[in-house]
Write a protein that holds these residues in place. Structure first.
Motif, PDB file in Angstrom:
ATOM      1  N   ALA A  42       0.862  -1.181   0.000  1.00  0.00           N
ATOM      2  CA  ALA A  42       0.000   0.000   0.000  1.00  0.00           C
ATOM      3  C   ALA A  42       0.895   1.226   0.000  1.00  0.00           C
ATOM      4  O   ALA A  42       2.010   1.197   0.534  1.00  0.00           O
ATOM      5  CB  ALA A  42      -0.930   0.013   1.208  1.00  0.00           C
ATOM      6  N   VAL A  43       0.410   2.309  -0.594  1.00  0.00           N
ATOM      7  CA  VAL A  43       1.201   3.522  -0.774  1.00  0.00           C
ATOM      8  C   VAL A  43       0.374   4.735  -0.373  1.00  0.00           C
ATOM      9  O   VAL A  43      -0.798   4.859  -0.754  1.00  0.00           O
ATOM     10  CB  VAL A  43       1.638   3.664  -2.259  1.00  0.00           C
ATOM     11  N   SER A  44       0.979   5.644   0.401  1.00  0.00           N
ATOM     12  CA  SER A  44       0.285   6.883   0.764  1.00  0.00           C
ATOM     13  C   SER A  44       0.441   7.919  -0.344  1.00  0.00           C
ATOM     14  O   SER A  44       1.365   7.845  -1.162  1.00  0.00           O
ATOM     15  CB  SER A  44       0.838   7.451   2.074  1.00  0.00           C
ATOM     16  N   ARG A  45      -0.465   8.894  -0.336  1.00  0.00           N
ATOM     17  CA  ARG A  45      -0.420   9.989  -1.315  1.00  0.00           C
ATOM     18  C   ARG A  45      -0.780  11.303  -0.609  1.00  0.00           C
ATOM     19  O   ARG A  45      -1.621  12.070  -1.085  1.00  0.00           O
ATOM     20  CB  ARG A  45      -1.403   9.725  -2.460  1.00  0.00           C
ATOM     21  N   TRP A  46      -0.119  11.593   0.511  1.00  0.00           N
ATOM     22  CA  TRP A  46      -0.491  12.777   1.292  1.00  0.00           C
ATOM     23  C   TRP A  46      -0.234  14.071   0.543  1.00  0.00           C
ATOM     24  O   TRP A  46      -0.966  15.049   0.717  1.00  0.00           O
ATOM     25  CB  TRP A  46       0.250  12.764   2.629  1.00  0.00           C
ATOM     26  N   GLY A  47       0.779  14.087  -0.295  1.00  0.00           N
ATOM     27  CA  GLY A  47       1.040  15.306  -1.048  1.00  0.00           C
ATOM     28  C   GLY A  47      -0.045  15.632  -2.046  1.00  0.00           C
ATOM     29  O   GLY A  47      -0.250  16.799  -2.398  1.00  0.00           O
ATOM     30  N   ASP A  48      -0.765  14.607  -2.510  1.00  0.00           N
ATOM     31  CA  ASP A  48      -1.824  14.801  -3.499  1.00  0.00           C
ATOM     32  C   ASP A  48      -3.222  14.832  -2.881  1.00  0.00           C
ATOM     33  O   ASP A  48      -4.193  15.119  -3.583  1.00  0.00           O
ATOM     34  CB  ASP A  48      -1.780  13.672  -4.533  1.00  0.00           C
ATOM     35  N   ASP A  49      -3.321  14.513  -1.603  1.00  0.00           N
ATOM     36  CA  ASP A  49      -4.621  14.450  -0.940  1.00  0.00           C
ATOM     37  C   ASP A  49      -5.181  15.871  -0.783  1.00  0.00           C
ATOM     38  O   ASP A  49      -4.592  16.701  -0.090  1.00  0.00           O
ATOM     39  CB  ASP A  49      -4.448  13.804   0.439  1.00  0.00           C
ATOM     40  N   PRO A  50      -6.323  16.174  -1.416  1.00  0.00           N
ATOM     41  CA  PRO A  50      -6.848  17.556  -1.342  1.00  0.00           C
ATOM     42  C   PRO A  50      -7.275  17.974   0.051  1.00  0.00           C
ATOM     43  O   PRO A  50      -7.418  19.171   0.320  1.00  0.00           O
ATOM     44  CB  PRO A  50      -8.045  17.514  -2.303  1.00  0.00           C
ATOM     45  N   TRP A  51      -7.475  17.005   0.960  1.00  0.00           N
ATOM     46  CA  TRP A  51      -7.931  17.342   2.313  1.00  0.00           C
ATOM     47  C   TRP A  51      -6.795  17.244   3.335  1.00  0.00           C
ATOM     48  O   TRP A  51      -7.033  17.288   4.531  1.00  0.00           O
ATOM     49  CB  TRP A  51      -9.100  16.445   2.703  1.00  0.00           C
ATOM     50  N   ALA A  52      -5.564  17.120   2.830  1.00  0.00           N
ATOM     51  CA  ALA A  52      -4.384  17.153   3.705  1.00  0.00           C
ATOM     52  C   ALA A  52      -3.331  18.089   3.114  1.00  0.00           C
ATOM     53  O   ALA A  52      -2.872  19.012   3.765  1.00  0.00           O
ATOM     54  CB  ALA A  52      -3.804  15.755   3.876  1.00  0.00           C
ATOM     55  N   ARG A  53      -2.930  17.798   1.861  1.00  0.00           N
ATOM     56  CA  ARG A  53      -1.932  18.591   1.139  1.00  0.00           C
ATOM     57  C   ARG A  53      -0.589  18.634   1.867  1.00  0.00           C
ATOM     58  O   ARG A  53       0.120  19.635   1.845  1.00  0.00           O
ATOM     59  CB  ARG A  53      -2.449  20.012   0.876  1.00  0.00           C
ATOM     60  N   GLY A  54      -0.279  17.543   2.522  1.00  0.00           N
ATOM     61  CA  GLY A  54       0.970  17.453   3.250  1.00  0.00           C
ATOM     62  C   GLY A  54       0.813  16.526   4.437  1.00  0.00           C
ATOM     63  O   GLY A  54      -0.206  15.854   4.594  1.00  0.00           O
ATOM     64  N   SER A  55       1.827  16.500   5.295  1.00  0.00           N
ATOM     65  CA  SER A  55       1.854  15.519   6.376  1.00  0.00           C
ATOM     66  C   SER A  55       1.568  16.123   7.743  1.00  0.00           C
ATOM     67  O   SER A  55       0.678  15.680   8.447  1.00  0.00           O
ATOM     68  CB  SER A  55       3.214  14.810   6.386  1.00  0.00           C
TER      69      SER A  55
ATOM     70  N   MET B 164       3.446  23.129   5.787  1.00  0.00           N
ATOM     71  CA  MET B 164       3.377  21.671   5.866  1.00  0.00           C
ATOM     72  C   MET B 164       4.512  21.060   5.063  1.00  0.00           C
ATOM     73  O   MET B 164       4.883  21.562   3.998  1.00  0.00           O
ATOM     74  CB  MET B 164       2.046  21.168   5.305  1.00  0.00           C
ATOM     75  N   GLY B 165       5.044  19.959   5.573  1.00  0.00           N
ATOM     76  CA  GLY B 165       6.000  19.177   4.819  1.00  0.00           C
ATOM     77  C   GLY B 165       5.313  17.985   4.180  1.00  0.00           C
ATOM     78  O   GLY B 165       4.088  17.819   4.283  1.00  0.00           O
ATOM     79  N   ARG B 166       6.099  17.172   3.520  1.00  0.00           N
ATOM     80  CA  ARG B 166       5.557  15.969   2.870  1.00  0.00           C
ATOM     81  C   ARG B 166       6.436  14.777   3.189  1.00  0.00           C
ATOM     82  O   ARG B 166       7.610  14.741   2.814  1.00  0.00           O
ATOM     83  CB  ARG B 166       5.480  16.161   1.354  1.00  0.00           C
ATOM     84  N   VAL B 167       5.883  13.835   3.906  1.00  0.00           N
ATOM     85  CA  VAL B 167       6.528  12.557   4.168  1.00  0.00           C
ATOM     86  C   VAL B 167       5.553  11.478   3.699  1.00  0.00           C
ATOM     87  O   VAL B 167       4.389  11.488   4.097  1.00  0.00           O
ATOM     88  CB  VAL B 167       6.855  12.375   5.661  1.00  0.00           C
ATOM     89  N   GLU B 168       6.011  10.596   2.839  1.00  0.00           N
ATOM     90  CA  GLU B 168       5.144   9.552   2.301  1.00  0.00           C
ATOM     91  C   GLU B 168       5.547   8.188   2.859  1.00  0.00           C
ATOM     92  O   GLU B 168       6.649   8.003   3.387  1.00  0.00           O
ATOM     93  CB  GLU B 168       5.204   9.528   0.774  1.00  0.00           C
ATOM     94  N   LYS B 169       4.639   7.245   2.733  1.00  0.00           N
ATOM     95  CA  LYS B 169       4.813   5.952   3.374  1.00  0.00           C
ATOM     96  C   LYS B 169       4.424   4.816   2.427  1.00  0.00           C
ATOM     97  O   LYS B 169       3.509   4.956   1.602  1.00  0.00           O
ATOM     98  CB  LYS B 169       3.933   5.892   4.629  1.00  0.00           C
TER      99      LYS B 169
END
Length: 407
Positions: free
Chosen positions: A8-21, A326-331
């Motif tokens: 599974a892969v996160s997409r926090w940078g692309d999530d319109p309701w987060a836009r970061g970590s 906000m920063g961006r850390v993906e998982k």
């Protein structure tokens, strides 16, 4: 070696309701901006969430505490019908506290789920976290006490003792962190971490330049996911990681589901405008309009900036938003056919490279159910290329980086 069976892969940078970590302090900012953002706006509006906590920013229990504090404010102000915008940890904390005090709370959540930047995913038949992963500052964490109360199993992670994989490193002297913090603390309020580190690398003195870079990558880039040219030199290197951190077997969603029980959440209801008047607050969004006595807004900073406030937020709040970011850390969560990495008591691994400023860290999550599982965290400029493509492509790319590091 290391055949993937599920991922599974996160997409926090692309999530319109987060836009970061998670939130961070930029150059010119300070923890005072977090406090300012969380101050009530008149008598009917308050912003809450991890970004408003001066000492526990970026942490789920910090968000929860701020939500509870906002609920206490609303009750003490005499409001009887409260809107809560966002069903993350702060929103659930606010709604639960309001309910406990007998005050009606209605939560508007843009997503089709609760939990915000905590989100669980089934990988190979077991639950893991694609968002927040740890109960940090465990001994002083209200959510840790709740996890214990409802009987959730947790596993400790020692961030201070990662096993470094890949090419041999020089090692980081114990005195280096103290030197870096002293340099950052004496910097100008307008300076960025990148300014201080760049100057130090030009004249590294008693420390090897490679050791300085390794420490900054591991302790700042990995923990922020933000450009060093933007992060505040004085306040961008915030505490929180490595204070008894533990992860929940089965994922944060077990805690979220408990917190959401009995809470009135309206899913897929994004808020685009908040109107504050003498008699109440009106929420507008996606064809929905509703009136309340007051509103508690708990959305992440970049999402907050998309909401229209009438009247506009006070200067103090808008300045604070401008100084925070906000920063961006993906998982990635990777399940393997068999274990191919070395045992390590701390259950934590670090990989520098293959290129400069390329960093990732890995949690051995096999203890969840006995199946060989790694949770990888990635940060830094290389994310743009690494996260390009399908989830399967990203997962295989991440797995190959770990395989190469193991050798």
């Amino acid at each position: 070696m290391g055949v993937l069976v599920a991922s599974a892969v996160s997409r926090w940078g692309d999530d319109p309701w987060a836009r970061g970590s998670w939130s961070l302090i930029g150059r010119g900012g300070s923890p005072a901006d977090r406090a300012a953002l969380g101050e009530p706006v008149g008598g009917r509006l308050r912003i809450a969430g991890e970004a408003t906590h001066p000492t526990r920013a970026g942490m789920t229990h910090g968000a929860y505490e701020q939500g509870v504090a906002a609920a206490e404010w609303a009750v003490e102000a005499g409001h009887l019908r409260i809107a809560v915008v966002g069903a993350g940890m702060a929103g659930l904390g606010a709604a639960r506290e309001l309910g406990r005090r007998g005050v009606a709370a209605e939560v508007w959540e843009a997503r089709n789920r609760v939990g915000g930047r905590t989100t669980g995913v089934d990988v190979g038949g077991f639950g893991f976290d694609l968002g927040a992963n740890w109960l940090q500052q465990y001994d002083d964490n209200v959510l840790a006490r709740l996890a214990e109360e409802i009987g959730l199993a947790v596993v400790a992670t020692d961030f201070t003792d990662p096993l470094v994989l890949g090419p041999a490193r020089l090692g980081v002297p114990k005195e280096l962190e103290g030197e870096l913090r002293a340099r950052l603390g004496s910097a100008s309020p307008q300076a960025a971490i990148g300014d201080v580190v760049g100057e130090w690398l030009r004249e590294p003195g008693r420390f090897a330049a490679a050791a300085i870079r390794d420490f900054v990558d591991a302790e700042i880039v990995m923990d922020s996911g933000a450009p060093l040219s933007w992060l505040s030199a004085r306040y961008g290197f915030e505490p929180g990681v490595g204070e008894g951190d533990r992860w929940i077997v089965g994922g944060y969603r077990l805690l979220v589901e408990h917190l959401a029980g009995g809470v009135d959440v309206r899913l897929q209801r994004p808020v685009t405008e908040i109107r504050v008047g003498e008699r109440g607050v009106t929420l507008v969004g996606d064809g929905q309009v509703a009136d309340f006595d007051a509103a508690i807004v708990t959305v992440p900073l970049p999402v907050l900036a998309t909401i229209g406030f009438a009247p506009a937020l006070p200067d103090r709040h808008r300045v604070a938003v401008g100084r925070l970011g906000m920063g961006r850390v993906e998982k990635v969560v990777l399940r393997f056919e068999r274990r191919f990495w070395p045992e390590h008591a701390a259950g934590y691994y670090r990989v520098h490279g293959p290129g400069e400023n390329e960093i990732c860290e890995w949690l051995d999550a096999s203890a969840a159910d006995g199946v060989p599982t790694l949770v990888g965290l990635f940060a830094g400029p290389w994310l743009e290329e690494l996260w390009d493509g399908t989830d399967a492509e990203v997962a295989e790319r991440a797995a190959e980086i770990f395989r190469d590091a193991v050798g």
